[in-house]
Scaffold this motif. Structure first.
Motif, PDB file in Angstrom:
ATOM      1  N   PHE A   1       0.803   3.772   2.894  1.00  0.00           N
ATOM      2  CA  PHE A   1       1.290   3.452   4.235  1.00  0.00           C
ATOM      3  C   PHE A   1       2.451   4.349   4.649  1.00  0.00           C
ATOM      4  O   PHE A   1       2.431   4.952   5.730  1.00  0.00           O
ATOM      5  CB  PHE A   1       1.717   1.982   4.323  1.00  0.00           C
ATOM      6  CG  PHE A   1       2.293   1.608   5.656  1.00  0.00           C
ATOM      7  CD1 PHE A   1       1.458   1.339   6.728  1.00  0.00           C
ATOM      8  CD2 PHE A   1       3.664   1.543   5.845  1.00  0.00           C
ATOM      9  CE1 PHE A   1       1.983   1.015   7.974  1.00  0.00           C
ATOM     10  CE2 PHE A   1       4.202   1.220   7.084  1.00  0.00           C
ATOM     11  CZ  PHE A   1       3.357   0.956   8.147  1.00  0.00           C
ATOM     12  N   LEU A  11      -5.700  -0.431   5.631  1.00  0.00           N
ATOM     13  CA  LEU A  11      -5.421   0.140   4.305  1.00  0.00           C
ATOM     14  C   LEU A  11      -5.667  -0.889   3.205  1.00  0.00           C
ATOM     15  O   LEU A  11      -6.079  -0.525   2.088  1.00  0.00           O
ATOM     16  CB  LEU A  11      -3.972   0.636   4.238  1.00  0.00           C
ATOM     17  CG  LEU A  11      -3.629   1.875   5.077  1.00  0.00           C
ATOM     18  CD1 LEU A  11      -2.139   2.170   5.010  1.00  0.00           C
ATOM     19  CD2 LEU A  11      -4.422   3.095   4.600  1.00  0.00           C
ATOM     20  N   LEU A  12      -5.408  -2.150   3.529  1.00  0.00           N
ATOM     21  CA  LEU A  12      -5.622  -3.219   2.542  1.00  0.00           C
ATOM     22  C   LEU A  12      -7.066  -3.712   2.536  1.00  0.00           C
ATOM     23  O   LEU A  12      -7.401  -4.638   1.805  1.00  0.00           O
ATOM     24  CB  LEU A  12      -4.680  -4.389   2.833  1.00  0.00           C
ATOM     25  CG  LEU A  12      -3.181  -4.102   2.703  1.00  0.00           C
ATOM     26  CD1 LEU A  12      -2.364  -5.293   3.171  1.00  0.00           C
ATOM     27  CD2 LEU A  12      -2.822  -3.734   1.264  1.00  0.00           C
ATOM     28  N   GLN A  13      -7.890  -3.079   3.388  1.00  0.00           N
ATOM     29  CA  GLN A  13      -9.321  -3.391   3.483  1.00  0.00           C
ATOM     30  C   GLN A  13      -9.577  -4.858   3.849  1.00  0.00           C
ATOM     31  O   GLN A  13     -10.491  -5.503   3.340  1.00  0.00           O
ATOM     32  CB  GLN A  13     -10.039  -3.039   2.168  1.00  0.00           C
ATOM     33  CG  GLN A  13      -9.963  -1.557   1.822  1.00  0.00           C
ATOM     34  CD  GLN A  13     -10.711  -1.218   0.545  1.00  0.00           C
ATOM     35  OE1 GLN A  13     -11.017  -2.083  -0.259  1.00  0.00           O
ATOM     36  NE2 GLN A  13     -10.997   0.068   0.357  1.00  0.00           N
ATOM     37  N   GLY A  34      -2.038  -1.327   8.583  1.00  0.00           N
ATOM     38  CA  GLY A  34      -1.780  -1.905   7.266  1.00  0.00           C
ATOM     39  C   GLY A  34      -2.952  -2.722   6.759  1.00  0.00           C
ATOM     40  O   GLY A  34      -3.334  -2.628   5.585  1.00  0.00           O
ATOM     41  N   SER A  36       0.841  -1.204   0.000  1.00  0.00           N
ATOM     42  CA  SER A  36       0.000   0.000   0.000  1.00  0.00           C
ATOM     43  C   SER A  36       0.872   1.248   0.000  1.00  0.00           C
ATOM     44  O   SER A  36       1.509   1.565   1.012  1.00  0.00           O
ATOM     45  CB  SER A  36      -0.909   0.003   1.233  1.00  0.00           C
ATOM     46  OG  SER A  36      -1.637   1.216   1.299  1.00  0.00           O
ATOM     47  N   ASN A  75       0.236   9.199   7.691  1.00  0.00           N
ATOM     48  CA  ASN A  75      -0.194   7.874   8.133  1.00  0.00           C
ATOM     49  C   ASN A  75       0.676   7.344   9.264  1.00  0.00           C
ATOM     50  O   ASN A  75       0.173   6.745  10.219  1.00  0.00           O
ATOM     51  CB  ASN A  75      -0.173   6.888   6.959  1.00  0.00           C
ATOM     52  CG  ASN A  75      -0.776   5.542   7.331  1.00  0.00           C
ATOM     53  OD1 ASN A  75      -1.945   5.442   7.683  1.00  0.00           O
ATOM     54  ND2 ASN A  75       0.048   4.512   7.287  1.00  0.00           N
TER      55      ASN A  75
END
Length: 329
Positions: free
Chosen positions: A50, A301-303, A298, A47, A55
């Motif tokens: 990140f 952010l990566l869902q 993390g 990502s 962030n």
């Protein structure tokens, strides 16, 4: 010729053994730091959002409350104890502190002192039952976890306490030189805790009690006294964490801090604090909290589903404990 070949072979074997030993020592001392570095690199690749200043600041701010609790929990675990009450004490300190933090009511220092006192008193009760009651720390801290949550709900009548002064809200939501203020609170607490643990008689006695309580008694250490002090300090830090969290939420929430004690214990254990006692450091706890924070951020952010996040966190905690057992063996 044969003797020369044998000597060369033995020398090469020793070199290989020394090399392996150095790798083992390196991993034993800095293994979790290397894991954190690997996670940062992996999340950066997966990502691009990140590795940005905003962030990263957010990650550190998010783990600040857990880390503050974790510093006290680290000392408790070093003595072979445990503290399950941190999250509930945090909530109780938060609601009581915010009741003294309304605009034009009391100076800021009053609400801070009240919150710290609430935490310290709760911690001293934990320590007294553990030291003088001679019962496993699991029992009194479990009781405090339930009782403190109940007191928080009674005091607040089950509702958030709002309408807080700007100066109080700055503690958890303000910025200084572009850095969130909770990070400064965390770092200052880390420095004080590290000095206490590594450079004072208090810290040396904590390690001695965790290493062998009976030997500590024979050596003339007042084990009961220092156990009470350790739990009091852990409670004090839970109170501080409660102030920071209430300020950040702009409200004293009686339901705040649920399972925070587990995250704090996980941070300490992941950071190298041994559940067998006698081993642990404040920098290690910071690294453990950062590992948890990087993982949460993390995966967000990566869902990745929050359910799977819980599974991964559990696996990491179990892995850290297994690694601890292997090192101690």
């Amino acid at each position: 010729m044969n003797n020369l070949a044998n000597k060369t072979s033995i020398k090469n074997n020793k070199h290989e053994i020394n090399k392996k030993d150095k790798i083992k020592i390196l991993f034993r001392r800095h293994g979790m730091a290397l894991v954190l570095l690997a996670m940062v690199v992996l999340m950066t690749v997966l990502s691009p959002a990140f590795l940005t200043t905003r962030n990263l600041m957010n990650v550190v701010r998010q783990i600040s409350v857990i880390a503050i609790i974790g510093f006290g929990v680290t000392m408790v675990i070093i003595t072979t104890g445990i503290d399950l009450s941190s999250g509930s004490v945090l909530a109780l300190a938060g609601v009581i502190a915010t009741s003294f933090a309304h605009p034009n009511q009391y100076p800021l220092i009053v609400s801070i002192i009240v919150g710290l006192l609430v935490g310290a008193i709760a911690g001293s009760i934990n320590g007294a039952f553990t030291a003088f009651g001679e019962i496993p720390a699991f029992i009194p801290t479990l009781g405090m976890m339930i009782a403190a949550r109940g007191f928080a709900l009674i005091f607040s009548d089950g509702r958030p306490i709002t309408n807080l002064s700007e100066s109080f809200e700055f503690i958890g939501g303000g910025y200084f030189l572009g850095v969130p203020f909770p990070i400064y609170v965390m770092l200052l607490t880390a420095v004080i805790s590290h000095i206490l643990l590594k450079h004072t008689k208090f810290g040396r006695y904590i390690y001695a009690i965790g290493g062998n309580a009976q030997a500590a008694v024979v050596s003339g250490i007042n084990v009961r006294k220092y156990l009470v002090l350790v739990y009091t300090y852990a409670g004090l830090l839970s109170g501080l964490a409660g102030i920071v969290l209430a300020s950040r939420l702009s409200a004293g929430q009686p339901t705040a801090g649920v399972s925070y004690e587990l995250d704090a214990i996980a941070s300490a254990v992941i950071g190298g604090t041994s559940l067998s006692g006698g081993v642990g450091t404040i920098p290690g706890t910071i690294i453990g909290a950062l590992i948890m924070g990087v993982l949460n951020n993390g995966l967000d952010l990566l869902q990745v589903s929050a359910y799977w996040q819980q599974v991964l966190k559990g696996a990491i905690i179990v892995g850290a404990v297994l690694l601890d057992k292997k090192k101690n063996r």
